[in-house]
Structures are given as structure tokens and as C-alpha cells.
Design a protein around this motif. Structure first.
Motif: not given
Length: 116
Positions: A23-32, A64-66
């Protein structure tokens, strides 16, 4: 046919396990976006069952959150896990309350009213 189905099922489990470790880490926008989808569900606000649902849906996002939102999600999980217990520890909940409220402020700061 049974052996084929078993082999297919096993291959699916291996693929799922591999996908989880890659898994990759999400961007802040994706996490939101993902958080917004969870918190907008009214079923996640109803009593102990709602707290369980909320925690269970946030857990994979937290993984996977920012970096901006990971601590806030950890606070939410700590609070919802305690709140969802059959007999929550009132003193522990009181201690977790400020982190839970701060998590809400952090969410608002990074995600705004529109969720991103």
C-alpha cells in the motif's frame, strides 16, 4: 471443480495479502475524501454500534493516511474504541475527549467543510 475453486480462492488470498503490504500513503486530500465518506454515513453516529462501525471503517484509512491526519485518526480510534466497549471507563474517556476534539479541529483544518 472443487480443487480449482480452492486454488482460485488461495490465489486470491495471496494477491490480497500482497496488495496489503504494497500500500502507498495517501495524500492529505485523498485521506480527507475517505474520511468524509465514512463520517457522512448517519449509521456511524448511532450508539455503540455506530462507534464500532466508525472505528472499523477508519482503521484501514489510518493505516495509509497522510502524515497530517494520521495522529488525528489515532485519537479518533482510541476514543471510539473505548466508547464502544460494553462498559467504557469514564475516566479514560474523559482523558481521550480532548484528543478526540482536537482531532476534529485537525480534520477541519486540513479538510475544511467540503471534505478537501
Amino acid at each position: 471443480m472443487k480443487k480449482f475453486a480452492t486454488a482460485l480462492f488461495a490465489a486470491g488470498l495471496v494477491a490480497s495479502a500482497t496488495a496489503c503490504t504494497a500500500t502507498h500513503q495517501l495524500t492529505t486530500a485523498e485521506t480527507c475524501e475517505r474520511i468524509q465518506a465514512v463520517v457522512s454515513n448517519p449509521a456511524n453516529n448511532a450508539g455503540k454500534t455506530g462507534m464500532n462501525n466508525l472505528a472499523n471503517q477508519i482503521r484501514p484509512i489510518h493505516a495509509v493516511a497522510s502524515d497530517d491526519l494520521k495522529p488525528a485518526l489515532a485519537s479518533i480510534l482510541a476514543y471510539t474504541d473505548e466508547q464502544a466497549k460494553e462498559n467504557p471507563d469514564k475516566d479514560k474517556l474523559a482523558g481521550l475527549q480532548s484528543g478526540y476534539q482536537e482531532a476534529g479541529a485537525t480534520y477541519s483544518k486540513f479538510c475544511g467543510q467540503a471534505g478537501g
